[in-house]
Scaffold this motif. Structure first.
Motif, short mmCIF file in Angstrom:
data_model
loop_
_atom_site.label_atom_id
_atom_site.label_comp_id
_atom_site.label_asym_id
_atom_site.label_seq_id
_atom_site.Cartn_x
_atom_site.Cartn_y
_atom_site.Cartn_z
N UNK A 120 0.82 -1.21 0.00
CA UNK A 120 0.00 0.00 0.00
C UNK A 120 0.85 1.25 0.00
N UNK A 121 2.01 1.16 0.65
CA UNK A 121 2.98 2.25 0.63
C UNK A 121 4.34 1.67 0.96
N UNK A 122 5.37 2.36 0.55
CA UNK A 122 6.72 1.88 0.82
C UNK A 122 7.14 2.25 2.25
N UNK A 123 7.89 1.38 2.90
CA UNK A 123 8.30 1.67 4.28
C UNK A 123 9.30 2.81 4.35
N UNK A 124 9.19 3.60 5.40
CA UNK A 124 10.21 4.59 5.72
C UNK A 124 11.42 3.87 6.31
N UNK A 125 12.57 4.52 6.36
CA UNK A 125 13.74 3.87 6.98
C UNK A 125 13.43 3.36 8.38
N UNK A 126 13.73 2.09 8.64
CA UNK A 126 13.49 1.48 9.93
C UNK A 126 12.08 0.99 10.16
N UNK B 292 2.83 -6.60 3.08
CA UNK B 292 2.60 -6.61 1.64
C UNK B 292 1.74 -7.79 1.23
N UNK B 293 1.57 -7.93 -0.05
CA UNK B 293 0.80 -9.04 -0.61
C UNK B 293 1.60 -10.34 -0.53
N UNK B 294 0.99 -11.44 -0.95
CA UNK B 294 1.73 -12.68 -1.09
C UNK B 294 2.87 -12.49 -2.09
N UNK B 295 3.98 -13.14 -1.83
CA UNK B 295 5.13 -13.07 -2.72
C UNK B 295 4.84 -13.85 -4.00
N UNK C 149 5.71 -3.19 -5.60
CA UNK C 149 4.80 -2.48 -6.50
C UNK C 149 3.76 -1.75 -5.66
N UNK C 150 3.67 -0.43 -5.87
CA UNK C 150 2.72 0.39 -5.13
C UNK C 150 1.33 0.33 -5.73
N UNK C 151 0.35 0.95 -5.08
CA UNK C 151 -1.04 0.89 -5.55
C UNK C 151 -1.27 1.57 -6.89
N UNK D 68 0.83 1.29 -9.33
CA UNK D 68 1.54 0.51 -10.34
C UNK D 68 3.01 0.82 -10.46
N UNK D 69 3.49 1.88 -9.79
CA UNK D 69 4.91 2.17 -9.87
C UNK D 69 5.69 1.15 -9.05
N UNK D 70 6.95 0.95 -9.40
CA UNK D 70 7.71 -0.08 -8.71
C UNK D 70 9.08 0.41 -8.30
N UNK D 71 9.62 -0.25 -7.30
CA UNK D 71 11.00 -0.06 -6.86
C UNK D 71 11.69 -1.41 -6.95
N UNK D 72 12.91 -1.42 -7.47
CA UNK D 72 13.58 -2.69 -7.76
C UNK D 72 14.99 -2.67 -7.21
N UNK D 73 15.36 -3.75 -6.53
CA UNK D 73 16.74 -3.98 -6.14
C UNK D 73 17.17 -5.28 -6.81
N UNK D 74 18.27 -5.24 -7.54
CA UNK D 74 18.76 -6.42 -8.26
C UNK D 74 20.01 -6.95 -7.57
N UNK D 75 20.00 -8.23 -7.27
CA UNK D 75 21.19 -8.94 -6.79
C UNK D 75 21.67 -9.82 -7.94
N UNK D 76 22.78 -9.46 -8.61
CA UNK D 76 23.17 -10.18 -9.84
C UNK D 76 23.46 -11.66 -9.64
N UNK D 77 24.00 -12.03 -8.48
CA UNK D 77 24.29 -13.43 -8.24
C UNK D 77 25.17 -14.03 -9.34
N UNK D 78 24.73 -15.17 -9.87
CA UNK D 78 25.53 -15.88 -10.87
C UNK D 78 25.74 -15.07 -12.14
N UNK D 79 24.84 -14.13 -12.44
CA UNK D 79 25.04 -13.31 -13.63
C UNK D 79 26.37 -12.58 -13.62
#
Length: 314
Positions: free
Chosen positions: A23-29, A34-37, A103-105, A107-118
């Motif tokens: 519904x909204x992004x968390x503030x620091x701390x 959220x919804x089901x993963x 993903x916010x209400x 439709x905008x999104x915030x993404x963190x990518x962990x490249x891992x094996x890539x």
């Protein structure tokens, strides 16, 4: 003309997309519920390979996954779409790449990518895949894997007489030698502005495409979302041979995730079958438009009979 084993070989990333609605992004701390993963197959390399295969290409993927559950899931999804996986390596003890998406209400999104094996894909992996890369009509590259691997793949493709397509995403500086092999370089308007430098954001997409073509690539495609694309063809030391605007069909958008990968995959397929860049882009805008009509990335990629009609005059 030499017979090729593959229409399109993609050298690129393979990620698991982990998506949670909030519904909204968390503030620091702060903690929020959220919804089901939801877990979806993703990564620009895998996306383009799947999109090309779904349109009928003989497609293969060169990349790396981890020896974990995400890696098994992604390998299975790629195999189900008929992507060649003989050069998709597994990296012991390293996790598969992951994109963590909220993903916010609206439709905008915030993404963190962990490249891992890539992040472990290197020129030695590319050398081991020489037979597959050299057997492709078109080799599609992006920048979600280390640049040395991208450069090595471009050199092998060019030496074998294949066509090199570089989707400069995420945007980063690349050597002039790599740009000179691109036919075409594929960028959106923000990526074009990144390459052109200060003041470029005010430019018309056609002007940006022509300027990029004069900078070294053999051809350039600038994608413009719902406004279609601009192609600058016939580039080289003397500059571009003109620009062509390609209109996109009008559709009702649901989710733009993966639309650029659907566009690039369709472009590569048609180039592999002998189309000029402008003609290839005419199919590519239809594939990109089809992909925004459904949620998700790979889940939205069309088959040939799901493509919208061309735009009037397109």
């Amino acid at each position: 003309m030499r017979s090729r084993d593959w229409d399109v070989v993609v050298v690129g990333s393979v990620n698991a997309d982990l998506v949670v609605g909030v519904d909204r992004r968390p503030a620091p701390g702060e903690t929020v519920l959220g919804s089901d993963l939801a877990t979806h197959p993703g990564g620009k390399g895998a996306n383009q390979a799947v999109a090309a295969a779904r349109l009928g290409a003989r497609a293969a993927l060169v990349g790396r996954i981890g020896d974990d559950g995400h890696g098994a899931l992604l390998r299975g999804a790629l195999a189900a779409d008929g992507v060649g996986l003989d050069r998709l390596a597994t990296t012991p003890g390293v996790p598969t790449g992951v994109a963590m998406i909220t993903v916010g209400p609206d439709g905008d999104n915030s993404i963190v990518v962990s490249p891992g094996a890539n992040a472990r894909l290197d020129p030695a992996d590319v050398a081991r895949a020489r037979d597959v890369i050299a057997g492709a009509s078109v080799v599609s590259l992006q920048l979600e894997v280390p640049l040395p691997a991208v450069e090595a793949a471009a050199r092998i493709a060019a030496e074998a007489g294949g066509r090199v397509v570089l989707n400069l995403s995420p945007p980063a500086a690349v050597p002039d030698e790599l740009l000179a092999l691109c036919d075409p370089l594929v960028v959106n308007e923000h990526e074009a502005a990144f390459l052109l430098g200060a003041g470029a954001r005010a430019e018309d997409p056609a002007a940006m495409a022509a300027a990029l073509a004069r900078s070294g690539p053999r051809s350039v495609v600038v994608t413009c979302g719902a406004d279609g694309a601009v192609v600058a063809d016939g580039a080289g030391p003397e500059g571009a041979g003109g620009t062509v605007r390609i209109a996109s069909p009008t559709v009702e958008p649901v989710d733009t995730t993966g639309a650029g990968d659907a566009f690039t995959a369709a472009l590569c397929l048609r180039l592999a079958r002998g189309d000029s860049p402008p003609d290839a882009a005419r199919l590519a805008v239809r594939a990109g438009a089809a992909a925004v009509r459904r949620p998700g990335a790979q889940s939205s990629f069309p088959t040939p009979d799901e493509l919208p009609d061309p735009a009037p005059g397109g």
